[in-house]
Every structure is written in structure tokens, then in C-alpha cells.
Design a protein around this motif. Structure first.
Motif, PDB file in Angstrom:
ATOM      1  N   LEU A 129      -3.311   2.717  -3.038  1.00 43.65           N
ATOM      2  CA  LEU A 129      -2.709   4.046  -2.856  1.00 43.65           C
ATOM      3  C   LEU A 129      -3.737   4.905  -2.129  1.00 43.65           C
ATOM      4  O   LEU A 129      -4.850   5.088  -2.622  1.00 43.65           O
ATOM      5  N   VAL A 130      -3.377   5.397  -0.955  1.00 40.75           N
ATOM      6  CA  VAL A 130      -4.287   6.273  -0.211  1.00 40.75           C
ATOM      7  C   VAL A 130      -3.690   7.668  -0.169  1.00 40.75           C
ATOM      8  O   VAL A 130      -2.470   7.838  -0.073  1.00 40.75           O
ATOM      9  N   ARG A 131      -4.562   8.678  -0.287  1.00 42.34           N
ATOM     10  CA  ARG A 131      -4.125  10.079  -0.305  1.00 42.34           C
ATOM     11  C   ARG A 131      -4.645  10.755   0.961  1.00 42.34           C
ATOM     12  O   ARG A 131      -5.841  10.969   1.102  1.00 42.34           O
ATOM     13  N   ILE A 132      -3.730  11.068   1.859  1.00 46.63           N
ATOM     14  CA  ILE A 132      -4.142  11.503   3.190  1.00 46.63           C
ATOM     15  C   ILE A 132      -3.590  12.888   3.512  1.00 46.63           C
ATOM     16  O   ILE A 132      -2.377  13.112   3.423  1.00 46.63           O
ATOM     17  N   GLY A 133      -4.498  13.817   3.839  1.00 49.96           N
ATOM     18  CA  GLY A 133      -4.085  15.182   4.170  1.00 49.96           C
ATOM     19  C   GLY A 133      -4.307  15.512   5.632  1.00 49.96           C
ATOM     20  O   GLY A 133      -3.380  15.492   6.446  1.00 49.96           O
ATOM     21  N   SER A 134      -5.558  15.793   5.961  1.00 49.23           N
ATOM     22  CA  SER A 134      -5.847  16.343   7.292  1.00 49.23           C
ATOM     23  C   SER A 134      -5.486  15.407   8.448  1.00 49.23           C
ATOM     24  O   SER A 134      -5.088  15.883   9.515  1.00 49.23           O
ATOM     25  N   ILE A 136       0.848  -1.193   0.000  1.00 51.06           N
ATOM     26  CA  ILE A 136       0.000   0.000   0.000  1.00 51.06           C
ATOM     27  C   ILE A 136       0.886   1.247   0.000  1.00 51.06           C
ATOM     28  O   ILE A 136       1.791   1.381   0.836  1.00 51.06           O
ATOM     29  N   THR A 137       0.623   2.157  -0.914  1.00 55.06           N
ATOM     30  CA  THR A 137       1.366   3.416  -0.975  1.00 55.06           C
ATOM     31  C   THR A 137       0.631   4.487  -0.168  1.00 55.06           C
ATOM     32  O   THR A 137      -0.559   4.720  -0.369  1.00 55.06           O
ATOM     33  N   PHE A 138       1.367   5.112   0.720  1.00 55.17           N
ATOM     34  CA  PHE A 138       0.849   6.216   1.529  1.00 55.17           C
ATOM     35  C   PHE A 138       1.337   7.512   0.902  1.00 55.17           C
ATOM     36  O   PHE A 138       2.527   7.807   0.918  1.00 55.17           O
ATOM     37  N   LEU A 139       0.404   8.243   0.309  1.00 56.18           N
ATOM     38  CA  LEU A 139       0.726   9.546  -0.275  1.00 56.18           C
ATOM     39  C   LEU A 139       0.119  10.634   0.610  1.00 56.18           C
ATOM     40  O   LEU A 139      -1.042  10.541   0.995  1.00 56.18           O
ATOM     41  N   ALA A 140       0.924  11.630   0.944  1.00 57.64           N
ATOM     42  CA  ALA A 140       0.406  12.746   1.742  1.00 57.64           C
ATOM     43  C   ALA A 140      -0.105  13.835   0.808  1.00 57.64           C
ATOM     44  O   ALA A 140       0.622  14.301  -0.069  1.00 57.64           O
ATOM     45  N   ALA A 141      -1.366  14.206   0.992  1.00 57.61           N
ATOM     46  CA  ALA A 141      -1.940  15.330   0.242  1.00 57.61           C
ATOM     47  C   ALA A 141      -1.493  16.606   0.966  1.00 57.61           C
ATOM     48  O   ALA A 141      -1.821  16.806   2.133  1.00 57.61           O
ATOM     49  N   THR A 142      -0.718  17.439   0.263  1.00 57.72           N
ATOM     50  CA  THR A 142       0.030  18.500   0.946  1.00 57.72           C
ATOM     51  C   THR A 142      -0.488  19.915   0.672  1.00 57.72           C
ATOM     52  O   THR A 142       0.221  20.886   0.915  1.00 57.72           O
TER      53      THR A 142
END
Ligand SMILES: *Cc1c(COP(=O)(O)O)cnc(C)c1O
Length: 237
Positions: free
Chosen positions: A223-228, A34-40
Motif C-alpha cells: 500500500l503506497v500513500r501518494i500526495g504531491s 499493490i494498493t494506490f492510496l492518494a493522500a489528499t
């Protein structure tokens, strides 16, 4: 204040990594699948780079102007940059060559422009096709029934490489409903994979954000896109 921000990011980062691992294992996969991408978006590069120093490998911006203004400051020796927001064809030129993937391609016109700009730079640009899984009006993404035709057209373009699908499902109160959208996406992903269209890879299924990334992984996201949840609630003022 800054020290508090750093310690919050560290704590959040470790929590998210643990949650991702647990969901990966619960879905019969390995944490590293699983790819952890930070929404910045709205996040200062100092904090983004701090997260990279903790082990974060992928970051994503959703606005061209903001990406360009922060571009020189990102630690891109240690992380890859994705574009994840709505993209206008006339801005493609500004980001091709700077991002390792454009996750939000939803039209042939946009793909043609990415192809053209990639040819100019003698590179191949990886993309995902964004699907409007909730069939919402005024929202980005190709309608599910038009996905296959779009893929077959993009497959013929040089210097652009489809790697998978991305979706931002409608905001819903109800966990069953959101899971249904994720399942629809997974089914499309598997259907397209099975068709083995020349030049189309189905390796990446990008879905899940702060509120629902565990459910998304359980339904097949990789792939999850995680910001807050990582950087705290955003202040757009
Ligand atoms: C901001 C953003 C996210 C992350 O949203 P959070 O709810 O803050 O985790 C994911 N994907 C896209 C395209 C975004 O713009």
C-alpha cells in the motif's frame, strides 16, 4: 487554471499507475497486489473526485477536522477513505464509521477508544499499527521493540481488527538508507505473520510516499500513500 489541474492530475495518475505496475512486477507480484492510496490533504474534493473518476480506489486524510469538512463531498461510492495521520483519542468518535481503515494506531489507549466507539456503532474497524521504524523522538508510531506486546494487547479488544503495519521512515538523502528502513519493516511484518497471533492479520504493509514508493514496493510494500506526485506540491497557506 482548473483545466490545467485536471490534465496534470490525469497525466500524473497514469504515470504513477505505470510506475506501481512496473515495481510490482519487478518485485515478483502483480500490479493489482499493490494498493494506490492518494493522500489528499489540502486538496479540494473536486480534484479528489476527478482522480476517483480516473480509477483511484483509495484516499487518505491526515487531519480529523479536514476530513470532516470534506466528508460529504467525497465520492465514497467509488472509493474508500482511510485515516492516515496522527490521531488523538478524543477525536476517534468523530471518524469511526466514516473511514474504512485507521492506518495510524500506535498505542493501546487509542486502540481501546476505537474499540469502544466501534462497539457503540456495532461495527468492526480495521486498523494498521504505525511503527516508528526510524526510532525518531517526537514522532508517531510504536517503537519496534514494543510492537509485539502492543499487538497482543490489541488482539484482545472487541470490534477492532488489525490488518497490518504502516510506517513513515525518516526523511533521508540516501536511497540505501531508506531501503534499510523498508527492509526492517518488511522483516517485522514477516516475523509477526509467522507468529500467527490470534485475531491479528498481517495482510497490509503500508509504506512509500511520492519520493520513494517504487523503492518501498521493491522492498515489499503493498500500500503506497501518494500526495504531491499526484496532485502537485502542496501550498499550506
Ligand atoms: C501527506 C502524506 C503522505 C503523502 O506524502 P507525499 O510526499 O506528498 O506523497 C503519505 N502519508 C501520510 C501519512 C501523509 O500525511
Amino acid at each position: 487554471m482548473k483545466e490545467k489541474m485536471f490534465s496534470d492530475i490525469k497525466h500524473n495518475y497514469e504515470t504513477i499507475v505505470r510506475n506501481i505496475s512496473d515495481a510490482a512486477v519487478a518485485s515478483g507480484r502483480r500490479p493489482e497486489d499493490i494498493t494506490f492510496l492518494a493522500a489528499t490533504k489540502t486538496v479540494d474534493p473536486e480534484f479528489i473526485n476527478y482522480a476517483i473518476s480516473l480509477g483511484l480506489k483509495f484516499i487518505g486524510e491526515n487531519k480529523v477536522q479536514e476530513l470532516l469538512s470534506k466528508y460529504e463531498a467525497y465520492d465514497l461510492d467509488n472509493a474508500q477513505l482511510h485515516f492516515i495521520g496522527h490521531l488523538q483519542s478524543n477525536k476517534v468518535r468523530q471518524i469511526v464509521g466514516k473511514v474504512s481503515m485507521i492506518e495510524s494506531v500506535d498505542s493501546l489507549k487509542l486502540a481501546q477508544e476505537i474499540s469502544r466507539q466501534s462497539i457503540k456503532q456495532d461495527i468492526t474497524t480495521d486498523i494498521l499499527i504505525e511503527v516508528n521504524v526510524g526510532r525518531e523522538e517526537n514522532k508517531s508510531g510504536v517503537m519496534p521493540e514494543n510492537l509485539e506486546e502492543l499487538l497482543c494487547q490489541i488482539a484482545l479488544l472487541p470490534n477492532i481488527s488489525v490488518q497490518g503495519l504502516m510506517a513513515i521512515p525518516p526523511i533521508c538523502e540516501n536511497e540505501q538508507k531508506i531501503r534499510g528502513y523498508f527492509q526492517n519493516m518488511r522483516n517485522m511484518f514477516l516475523d509477526i505473520s509467522a507468529k500467527k497471533i490470534d485475531n491479528i492479520k498481517m495482510g497490509t504493509l503500508s509504506m512509500g510516499m511520492s519520493g520513494d514508493y517504487r523503492e518501498a514496493i521493491l522492498e515489499g510494500s503493498n500500500l503506497v500513500r501518494i500526495g504531491s506526485s499526484l496532485f502537485g506540491a502542496r501550498n499550506y497557506n
